[in-house]
Design a protein around this motif. Structure first.
Motif, PDB file in Angstrom:
ATOM      1  N   ASP A  97       0.830  -1.203   0.000  1.00 45.21           N
ATOM      2  CA  ASP A  97       0.000   0.000   0.000  1.00 45.21           C
ATOM      3  C   ASP A  97       0.870   1.260   0.000  1.00 45.21           C
ATOM      4  O   ASP A  97       0.697   2.159   0.816  1.00 45.21           O
ATOM      5  CB  ASP A  97      -0.952  -0.011   1.194  1.00 45.21           C
ATOM      6  N   ILE A  98       1.823   1.303  -0.937  1.00 42.68           N
ATOM      7  CA  ILE A  98       2.732   2.438  -1.073  1.00 42.68           C
ATOM      8  C   ILE A  98       2.310   3.248  -2.285  1.00 42.68           C
ATOM      9  O   ILE A  98       2.183   2.712  -3.384  1.00 42.68           O
ATOM     10  CB  ILE A  98       4.187   1.967  -1.212  1.00 42.68           C
ATOM     11  N   ASP A  99       2.080   4.546  -2.075  1.00 40.96           N
ATOM     12  CA  ASP A  99       1.647   5.436  -3.145  1.00 40.96           C
ATOM     13  C   ASP A  99       2.825   6.218  -3.713  1.00 40.96           C
ATOM     14  O   ASP A  99       3.845   6.424  -3.043  1.00 40.96           O
ATOM     15  CB  ASP A  99       0.602   6.428  -2.619  1.00 40.96           C
ATOM     16  N   VAL A 100       2.656   6.688  -4.935  1.00 40.38           N
ATOM     17  CA  VAL A 100       3.647   7.537  -5.589  1.00 40.38           C
ATOM     18  C   VAL A 100       3.892   8.771  -4.730  1.00 40.38           C
ATOM     19  O   VAL A 100       2.954   9.337  -4.165  1.00 40.38           O
ATOM     20  CB  VAL A 100       3.132   7.960  -6.989  1.00 40.38           C
ATOM     21  N   GLY A 101       5.132   9.173  -4.607  1.00 39.23           N
ATOM     22  CA  GLY A 101       5.492  10.371  -3.854  1.00 39.23           C
ATOM     23  C   GLY A 101       5.715  10.143  -2.369  1.00 39.23           C
ATOM     24  O   GLY A 101       6.187  11.035  -1.676  1.00 39.23           O
ATOM     25  N   GLU A 102       5.365   8.957  -1.867  1.00 41.93           N
ATOM     26  CA  GLU A 102       5.597   8.680  -0.454  1.00 41.93           C
ATOM     27  C   GLU A 102       7.077   8.564  -0.176  1.00 41.93           C
ATOM     28  O   GLU A 102       7.842   8.093  -1.013  1.00 41.93           O
ATOM     29  CB  GLU A 102       4.912   7.372  -0.034  1.00 41.93           C
ATOM     30  N   LYS A 103       7.461   8.988   1.018  1.00 43.85           N
ATOM     31  CA  LYS A 103       8.843   8.797   1.440  1.00 43.85           C
ATOM     32  C   LYS A 103       8.960   7.442   2.113  1.00 43.85           C
ATOM     33  O   LYS A 103       8.090   7.037   2.874  1.00 43.85           O
ATOM     34  CB  LYS A 103       9.268   9.892   2.408  1.00 43.85           C
ATOM     35  N   LEU A 104      10.040   6.749   1.803  1.00 46.31           N
ATOM     36  CA  LEU A 104      10.312   5.457   2.408  1.00 46.31           C
ATOM     37  C   LEU A 104      11.595   5.548   3.208  1.00 46.31           C
ATOM     38  O   LEU A 104      12.551   6.203   2.792  1.00 46.31           O
ATOM     39  CB  LEU A 104      10.471   4.377   1.326  1.00 46.31           C
ATOM     40  N   LYS A 105      11.613   4.892   4.334  1.00 46.88           N
ATOM     41  CA  LYS A 105      12.826   4.785   5.147  1.00 46.88           C
ATOM     42  C   LYS A 105      13.680   3.677   4.539  1.00 46.88           C
ATOM     43  O   LYS A 105      13.153   2.639   4.142  1.00 46.88           O
ATOM     44  CB  LYS A 105      12.437   4.436   6.582  1.00 46.88           C
ATOM     45  N   ILE A 106      14.979   3.896   4.443  1.00 47.36           N
ATOM     46  CA  ILE A 106      15.872   2.884   3.884  1.00 47.36           C
ATOM     47  C   ILE A 106      16.881   2.479   4.951  1.00 47.36           C
ATOM     48  O   ILE A 106      17.511   3.319   5.576  1.00 47.36           O
ATOM     49  CB  ILE A 106      16.566   3.389   2.601  1.00 47.36           C
ATOM     50  N   ASP A 107      16.962   1.179   5.199  1.00 48.07           N
ATOM     51  CA  ASP A 107      17.933   0.609   6.135  1.00 48.07           C
ATOM     52  C   ASP A 107      18.735  -0.423   5.377  1.00 48.07           C
ATOM     53  O   ASP A 107      18.215  -1.083   4.482  1.00 48.07           O
ATOM     54  CB  ASP A 107      17.231  -0.084   7.320  1.00 48.07           C
ATOM     55  N   TRP A 108      19.984  -0.575   5.715  1.00 41.12           N
ATOM     56  CA  TRP A 108      20.785  -1.598   5.064  1.00 41.12           C
ATOM     57  C   TRP A 108      21.541  -2.401   6.087  1.00 41.12           C
ATOM     58  O   TRP A 108      21.911  -1.917   7.140  1.00 41.12           O
ATOM     59  CB  TRP A 108      21.691  -0.990   4.011  1.00 41.12           C
ATOM     60  N   ASN A 109      21.715  -3.671   5.762  1.00 42.50           N
ATOM     61  CA  ASN A 109      22.383  -4.618   6.641  1.00 42.50           C
ATOM     62  C   ASN A 109      23.589  -5.159   5.879  1.00 42.50           C
ATOM     63  O   ASN A 109      23.437  -5.951   4.953  1.00 42.50           O
ATOM     64  CB  ASN A 109      21.411  -5.742   7.006  1.00 42.50           C
ATOM     65  N   GLU A 110      24.760  -4.703   6.266  1.00 44.53           N
ATOM     66  CA  GLU A 110      25.980  -5.092   5.566  1.00 44.53           C
ATOM     67  C   GLU A 110      26.238  -6.590   5.671  1.00 44.53           C
ATOM     68  O   GLU A 110      26.590  -7.241   4.694  1.00 44.53           O
ATOM     69  CB  GLU A 110      27.173  -4.316   6.120  1.00 44.53           C
ATOM     70  N   ALA A 111      26.031  -7.157   6.842  1.00 42.67           N
ATOM     71  CA  ALA A 111      26.325  -8.575   7.058  1.00 42.67           C
ATOM     72  C   ALA A 111      25.449  -9.468   6.180  1.00 42.67           C
ATOM     73  O   ALA A 111      25.907 -10.470   5.650  1.00 42.67           O
ATOM     74  CB  ALA A 111      26.140  -8.941   8.529  1.00 42.67           C
ATOM     75  N   MET A 112      24.182  -9.087   6.012  1.00 46.13           N
ATOM     76  CA  MET A 112      23.260  -9.902   5.219  1.00 46.13           C
ATOM     77  C   MET A 112      23.190  -9.442   3.764  1.00 46.13           C
ATOM     78  O   MET A 112      22.447 -10.016   2.975  1.00 46.13           O
ATOM     79  CB  MET A 112      21.869  -9.879   5.846  1.00 46.13           C
TER      80      MET A 112
END
Length: 107
Positions: free
Chosen positions: A76-91
């Motif tokens: 349920d993600i609409d155009v223009g929405e901001k998303l949080k981005i997290d990254w996991n180096e180990a995985m």
């Protein structure tokens, strides 16, 4: 190394840009296929170790990826929405999610 949280905006065609320092750290190259997974709340991008996968996307030279419409609809993600981005180096995994304050508003 930069500290999170990081935020990206989803464009009208479903693309999001992965910041260059994350792409470099995870050794994700332009044109490389990545696996796209979702649990309905978050979207994960992972390096593709196999030759095929149901939900794949390709990283552009500018670091953009298109999140498949099926996954955007499920989350349920609409155009223009901001998303949080997290990254996991180990995985070797990048996760996109609605910011915490936004997901609690929609509950």
């Amino acid at each position: 190394m930069k500290k999170g949280p990081f935020f990206v905006k989803i464009w009208s065609n479903g693309q999001v840009m992965i910041p260059s320092y994350i792409r470099k750290k995870l050794n994700i190259q332009s044109g490389e296929r990545v696996i796209v997974r979702t649990d309905g709340r978050t979207i994960q991008l992972m390096k593709n170790d196999s030759s095929t996968f149901e939900n794949e996307t390709i990283i552009s030279s500018k670091g953009t990826v298109t999140i498949p419409s099926e996954i955007r609809n499920l989350c349920d993600i609409d155009v223009g929405e901001k998303l949080k981005i997290d990254w996991n180096e180990a995985m070797q995994k990048i996760t996109f999610s609605l910011p915490d304050h936004m997901s609690t508003l929609s509950s």
